[in-house]
Scaffold this active site. Structure first.
Site, PDB file in Angstrom:
ATOM      1  CD  GLU A  49      -2.171   1.441   2.856  1.00  0.00           C
ATOM      2  OE1 GLU A  49      -2.577   2.570   3.178  1.00  0.00           O
ATOM      3  OE2 GLU A  49      -2.091   0.485   3.651  1.00  0.00           O
ATOM      4  CG  ASP A  53      -0.044   6.953  -1.236  1.00  0.00           C
ATOM      5  OD1 ASP A  53      -1.148   7.395  -1.588  1.00  0.00           O
ATOM      6  OD2 ASP A  53       0.818   7.643  -0.680  1.00  0.00           O
ATOM      7  CG  ASP A 122      -5.809   1.307   3.342  1.00  0.00           C
ATOM      8  OD1 ASP A 122      -5.687   2.472   2.925  1.00  0.00           O
ATOM      9  OD2 ASP A 122      -5.969   1.018   4.549  1.00  0.00           O
ATOM     10  CD  GLU A 125      -3.507   4.330  -1.504  1.00  0.00           C
ATOM     11  OE1 GLU A 125      -3.776   5.526  -1.701  1.00  0.00           O
ATOM     12  OE2 GLU A 125      -3.105   3.889  -0.401  1.00  0.00           O
TER      13      GLU A 125
END
Length: 231
Positions: A49, A53, A122, A125
Site C-alpha cells: 500500500e 500510493d 488501501d 493502492e
C-alpha cells in the site's frame, strides 16, 4: 463434474481479467489482498500500500499533466488531490469487485471491514504496488488509466470532495449545514475504525466508516451522495 456444468472461475483470475494484468508472481497478488487481521500465513498489504500510493500519485499526476495542458498548477493540484484520496480509491475498489476477494479475519468479515472505504482504498493502492513490482511502472500505469479514465475527464465541478459537495448541495436547497456525529469506534489502538453518522434535515441519516474521524465523515458523505444519486 456433471455434464453441462461450467467450472467455477478462479476469483483471483477474474480480478486479473478486470485489472487487465496477469501476475507472474501470484504471491504478490495474494499479499495485496490480505488484511492484517487475516489468519492466513501470508504478509499483509501494508508495505505494498505504501508503495502503491506513490505509484498512483505519479501516474495520476502524469495523466493530468498530459490531458489538461491548459490548466495551471493550482487546478492540477486540486484535481490530483481529489483523484488519489481514499474515497476515489474505494470507488475503484468497488469497480474491481474487491469486496469478494479481500482476506480478513472471521470477526472482521462479520463486521464488514472488507467493505469499508478505508480498506477498499488501501487494497487498491496495494494492488497498484503489487503490479508495479511484478511488471514495472508501465504495467501499473496501465491499471491506473484503466480505472481512473472517466474520473480524469470529469469537469472541475464534479471533483469536489464529498463533504464539500454535500454541504453545497444542502445549502442550494436552503437546508442547514449537515451534522457529523461519531457513533462508534472499534479495532486495536494502532488500527482503529471510526463510524460517523451524517444527518441532514429532511433526509434519513447515513453512516460511514474510516480509519480516522475525517475519513469516516468523508465516507458518510459519499454514502449520502450515492444513496441520493446526486452525482
Amino acid at each position: 463434474m456433471p455434464a453441462g456444468t461450467k467450472p467455477h472461475k478462479d476469483p483471483l483470475q477474474t480480478l486479473c481479467d478486470r485489472l487487465g494484468y496477469a501476475f507472474r508472481d501470484r504471491t504478490l497478488l495474494q499479499q495485496a489482498l490480505t488484511h492484517g487481521s487475516s489468519s492466513r500465513k501470508a504478509k499483509d498489504y501494508e508495505r505494498l500500500e505504501f508503495l502503491g500510493d506513490r505509484v498512483l500519485s505519479l501516474a495520476v499526476a502524469d495523466a493530468l499533466f498530459q490531458q489538461h495542458g491548459k490548466e495551471k498548477e493550482g487546478k492540477l493540484a486540486a484535481r490530483h488531490s481529489t483523484l488519489v484520496r481514499g474515497e476515489a480509491c474505494a470507488e475503484v475498489g468497488r469497480a474491481m469487485g474487491l469486496e469478494d476477494v479481500i482476506r480478513v479475519g472471521d470477526t472482521e468479515k462479520r463486521s464488514g471491514v472488507h467493505r469499508t472505504l478505508s480498506v477498499l482504498g488501501d487494497v487498491v493502492e496495494a494492488l497498484i504496488g503489487a503490479v508495479y513490482i511484478d511488471g514495472g511502472y508501465d504495467a501499473a500505469q496501465g491499471v491506473v488509466l484503466r480505472f481512473w479514465a472517466e474520473a480524469l475527464k470529469r469537469p472541475e465541478t464534479a471533483l469536489k470532495d464529498a463533504k464539500t459537495f454535500v454541504q453545497e448541495w444542502g445549502l442550494s436547497k436552503a437546508l442547514p449545514l449537515p451534522r457529523y456525529e461519531l457513533v462508534g469506534r472499534s479495532g486495536p489502538e494502532h488500527r482503529p475504525q471510526f463510524t460517523v453518522r451524517l444527518a441532514l434535515e429532511k433526509h434519513q441519516p447515513v453512516e460511514g466508516t474510516g480509519s480516522t474521524k475525517q475519513a469516516a465523515e468523508m465516507a458518510a458523505a459519499s454514502a449520502f451522495i450515492a444513496r441520493e444519486g446526486l452525482r
